[in-house]
Design an enzyme around this catalytic site. Structure first.
Site, PDB file in Angstrom:
ATOM      1  N   TYR A   1     -14.872  -6.767  -0.564  1.00 53.30           N
ATOM      2  CA  TYR A   1     -14.249  -8.016  -0.670  1.00 53.30           C
ATOM      3  C   TYR A   1     -14.303  -8.880   0.355  1.00 53.30           C
ATOM      4  CZ  TYR A   1     -11.004  -4.960   2.303  1.00 53.30           C
ATOM      5  OH  TYR A   1     -10.456  -4.055   3.138  1.00 53.30           O
TER       6      TYR A   1
ATOM      7  N   ASP B   1      -0.889  -5.134  10.567  1.00 52.82           N
ATOM      8  CA  ASP B   1      -0.865  -3.686  10.396  1.00 52.82           C
ATOM      9  C   ASP B   1      -1.925  -3.034  11.267  1.00 52.82           C
ATOM     10  OD1 ASP B   1      -3.092  -4.442   8.834  1.00 52.82           O
ATOM     11  OD2 ASP B   1      -2.114  -3.809   7.155  1.00 52.82           O
TER      12      ASP B   1
ATOM     13  N   ASP C   1      -9.708  -2.116  -3.717  1.00 55.13           N
ATOM     14  CA  ASP C   1     -10.209  -2.257  -2.298  1.00 55.13           C
ATOM     15  C   ASP C   1      -9.784  -0.890  -1.601  1.00 55.13           C
ATOM     16  OD1 ASP C   1      -7.264  -2.809  -2.741  1.00 55.13           O
ATOM     17  OD2 ASP C   1      -7.082  -3.203  -0.796  1.00 55.13           O
ATOM     18  N   ASP C   2     -10.579  -0.580  -0.351  1.00 48.84           N
ATOM     19  CA  ASP C   2     -10.430   0.204   0.656  1.00 48.84           C
ATOM     20  C   ASP C   2     -10.632   1.701   0.090  1.00 48.84           C
ATOM     21  OD1 ASP C   2     -10.016  -1.613   2.581  1.00 48.84           O
ATOM     22  OD2 ASP C   2      -7.630  -1.436   2.307  1.00 48.84           O
TER      23      ASP C   2
ATOM     24  N   LYS D   1       0.814  -1.385   0.002  1.00 44.18           N
ATOM     25  CA  LYS D   1      -0.302  -0.047  -0.011  1.00 44.18           C
ATOM     26  C   LYS D   1       0.956   1.343  -0.022  1.00 44.18           C
ATOM     27  CE  LYS D   1      -4.283  -1.777   0.035  1.00 44.18           C
ATOM     28  NZ  LYS D   1      -4.011  -3.196  -0.021  1.00 44.18           N
TER      29      LYS D   1
ATOM     30  N   TRP E   1      -7.727 -13.993  -0.480  1.00 42.83           N
ATOM     31  CA  TRP E   1      -6.728 -13.078   0.283  1.00 42.83           C
ATOM     32  C   TRP E   1      -7.037 -13.238   1.700  1.00 42.83           C
ATOM     33  CZ3 TRP E   1      -5.543  -7.664  -1.797  1.00 42.83           C
ATOM     34  CH2 TRP E   1      -4.819  -6.927  -0.778  1.00 42.83           C
TER      35      TRP E   1
END
Length: 745
Positions: free
Chosen positions: A301, A363, A261-262, A186, A356
């Site tokens: 997801y 994190d 994602d996100d 990321k 995934w």
């Protein structure tokens, strides 16, 4: 007893592979027939293969086995792929499975026949494991993987892996028969924030080198791009995306993923994502003809963010070209995978889900390092998956414990034994001090309270002892239990000392060092607590006035020593010189050992008339925003930080996020980042004063382009009992929770 546990573990670890050399093989083969007879592995080997295998990476792997390869050797190793003359006599015995192989081992030689090139390579890896201790076993194997795509995704938030760590990871994947590495950190700007821009020369060269190493290890190197944050749904950005992929293709990369994602907003539309992926599939993938199927990480997801009739998932299921894979994390962001959950998602995306698995990623619990076993996933889902990759920690070497077991699980699911796999992983990672690492790892399993509510068991060997310690009434001491607890602490301290001095794997020890130092302090504290519990000569608080400083064996001295060790533990947690990048502290043994020690010390203190010693936790979170309710708070002197949440926060209208102190505290500053420019006007910050009234404090951005929110000057010097942040926009707000910190006197 703890001692018995470790003795048993030592015996188990040291005898694995003595009874049968094939028992050294990981992942566990599908089918083995053995005579049970052994012979010394010859020092010289003669390789026989077709000319088509001359440049095979499987033959390169043979050259790395540490034996002398010479055409004059009597011991022949025959290698080939179905269709090669060299293995024509055995090709009917090769499993009709992609990446499968047949292997026969005897005193006169070895035959390895692969269904394909990668199958041949995996046969060589089996031979590498089998011959590791200098002996070979007369046997035959038929072997293949259960899951087509197996490996890891570097997809965590935080410090990306170094180039050297990635090279080591690729070697590890090859040795353990994993065939996928997805590059998607990321914090790589050219993956996400600056996805349109080309990589600088040095970074491009490193990616090229990684791709070449991956090919040498039979690994698909997937490069992932994340355009969703600011993509414009027009032809210009479609071409920008394809152009970036073409640049990566020019570096030799042949496997690609696109992440959404996100995010939220326009980038999160299922129909548009499907259309974009189909476009890339037609003008890029099919154009070249040598590219692996595209891989999509969707915005929805996980099941918790979706619903039974999700139009988003329906858009993907109905709209995406066949062959495009769709990633999935399970029933929530961090979750184990089961049969029912796979059937649910597969029905909606109209293809097998590509998992995934968010473990051992840490994190969202950066003060813990996760070294425990990998368990909880269904053993009956192999046919429901197209792929299964693990999202590891920023600590690449430490992540290998879990990744080793992921390789085991995805290769031969029905025979997966998580306890045995965990122990083999630890031996593989640190053979010289495997018992010490096993002991230490058993205290680094649970994640502690966290925003995802994902927990693991920890230090299972202490479960019976924990019950005994709890059962003791005030004023009494179970001396046998205390002695066992003391032995437990001694073993933890010994393990930490051995590991701190280990030079076999400096990559691993460097990552573990902050937790090893903390583990030593916990062990010392435990020793003092147990001494205090056994101490007969009771000294009350009144007697302390006549305390003799030369007498270090009184309860008063032990009490002061325990206080000192708790202070040292706190200082170790907040010493930024000892912490890795992004790390927020060093916690271990939090599920059983530390609660046992604190409970015992509190009881002993009460018996002697002293104030109990405990960890200081001055702040708690109260919130009706589910994603924020369980976030940990770390205190560094006068600065308090709340662990960030990495996913999109769906903050309902009127919902609040409140920090409550255990006593009034004086604020000197505060700032937070919700990841969106000019969002401050949608929230109100209120402080609860000592008189019970609420005071509103202004919040603002210093710049329109800076998402960080600051407070007005009226906050500084304000003594409060709590403060809260409320969504006053009248509508649900989607944002991030990048950071939140406040300072106090």
């Amino acid at each position: 007893m703890k001692k018995r546990f470790l003795t048993f573990s030592l015996f188990s670890l040291l005898t694995m592979g003595v009874m049968a050399q094939v028992a050294n093989v990981s992942p566990i083969p599908q089918s083995v027939t053995t005579t049970g007879t052994f012979f010394e592995a010859p020092k010289q080997w003669r390789i026989t293969s077709d000319r088509a295998r001359t440049s095979s990476y499987a033959l390169t792997a043979v050259s790395e086995l540490g034996v002398e390869l010479t055409p004059r050797a009597k011991f022949r190793v025959t290698l080939g792929v179905v269709g090669d003359k060299s293995v024509s006599k055995v090709q009917k015995l090769v499993p009709e499975k992609a990446e499968g192989y047949y292997m026969a081992v005897g005193p006169k030689g070895i035959v390895i026949a692969g269904r394909d090139e990668r199958g041949l390579y995996y046969g060589v890896q089996t031979l590498r494991r089998m011959a590791a201790k200098g002996k070979l076993e007369t046997c035959t194997l038929q072997d293949w993987p259960d899951v087509p795509f197996r490996g890891a995704i570097e997809g965590f938030y935080g410090q990306p892996w170094s180039h050297e760590h990635r090279l080591r990871q690729l070697d590890f994947y090859g040795h353990n028969k994993m065939n996928v590495y997805i590059y998607g950190p990321k914090d790589d700007p050219y993956h996400r924030d600056h996805w349109r821009d080309p990589y600088p020369t040095r970074e491009a060269q490193q990616l090229q080198e990684l791709n070449e190493r991956a090919k040498l290890r039979g690994v698909n190197f997937y490069w992932a791009i994340h355009p969703g944050v600011d993509i414009k749904w027009n032809d210009e950005d479609r071409q920008n995306l394809v152009q970036k992929l073409e640049r990566m293709y020019g570096l030799g990369i042949r496997s690609f993923a696109v992440f959404f994602d996100d995010i939220w907003g326009e980038g999160a539309k299922g129909e548009k994502q499907a259309a974009l992926l189909n476009y890339v599939d037609s003008v890029f993938v099919k154009k070249h003809g040598d590219i692996a199927p595209l891989l999509l990480c969707p915005t929805e997801y996980n099941r918790a963010w979706s619903r039974n009739d999700s139009p988003y998932l329906a858009a993907l299921g109905n709209g995406l070209n066949k062959g495009i894979e769709v990633m999935w994390t399970g029933n929530s962001v961090v979750h184990t995978i089961d049969k029912e959950g796979m059937e649910w998602i597969n029905q909606r995306i109209k293809r097998k889900g590509y998992i995934w698995f968010n473990f051992p990623v840490n994190d969202f619990v950066r003060d813990h390092i996760l070294l425990g076993p990998t368990y909880g996933n269904g053993l009956d889902i192999a046919d429901d998956l197209s792929g299964f990759v693990s999202n590891p920690m920023q600590y690449a070497e430490s992540s290998k414990i879990a990744l080793f077991s992921i390789a085991d699980y995805t290769w031969n699911m029905k025979h997966y034994d998580w306890k045995a796999s965990w122990r083999r992983a630890i031996i593989d990672l640190l053979p010289s001090d495997s018992i010490a690492l096993l002991t230490f790892a058993s205290y680094n399993e649970d994640l502690g309270p966290n925003g995802h509510g994902f927990r693991r068991d920890e230090s299972r060997q202490l479960e019976a002892l924990e019950k005994r310690i709890k059962a003791v009434a005030d004023g009494e001491v179970d001396r046998e239990a205390v002695q066992e607890l003391s032995q437990t602490c001694f073993e933890l301290g010994t393990a930490c000392d051995l590991l701190l001095n280990n030079t076999e794997n400096p990559w691993l020890i460097n990552e573990l060092r902050p937790w090893l130092v903390q583990g030593k302090l916990i062990a010392q504290y435990g020793g003092v607590v147990c001494k205090a519990a056994r101490y007969v000569n009771q000294i009350t608080a009144v007697d302390a006035a006549t305390y003799n400083p030369d007498d270090l064996y009184t309860f008063y001295s032990l009490y002061r020593q325990a206080q000192s060790l708790r202070k040292q533990m706190y200082e170790n947690e907040v010493d930024k010189h000892q912490l890795h990048t992004y790390q927020t502290g060093t916690k271990l043994a939090t599920l059983r050992l530390m609660p046992m020690l604190d409970r015992l010390m509190s009881r002993v203190c009460r018996n002697h008339g002293y104030e109990p010693i405990s960890a200081y936790a001055p702040f708690t979170i109260e919130s009706n925003v589910g994603q924020l309710r369980q976030l940990p708070i770390s205190l560094y002197g006068g600065e308090a930080k709340i662990t960030p949440s990495n996913e999109v926060i769906k903050w309902p209208a009127g919902a609040q996020f409140t920090i409550v102190g255990d006593r009034p505290f004086t604020l000197t500053g505060m700032d937070f980042n919700l990841g969106v420019n000019e969002i401050a006007g949608k929230f109100r910050l209120d402080c609860l004063l000592e008189d019970g009234t609420w005071k509103t404090v202004s919040i603002l951005h210093y710049k329109p382009t800076d998402p960080v929110i600051h407070t007005g000057n009226e906050l500084s010097g304000l003594t409060v009992k709590a403060f809260r942040l409320t969504n006053i926009s009248g509508a649900d707000v989607e944002c991030y929770f990048r950071h939140f910190k406040f300072n106090k006197q």
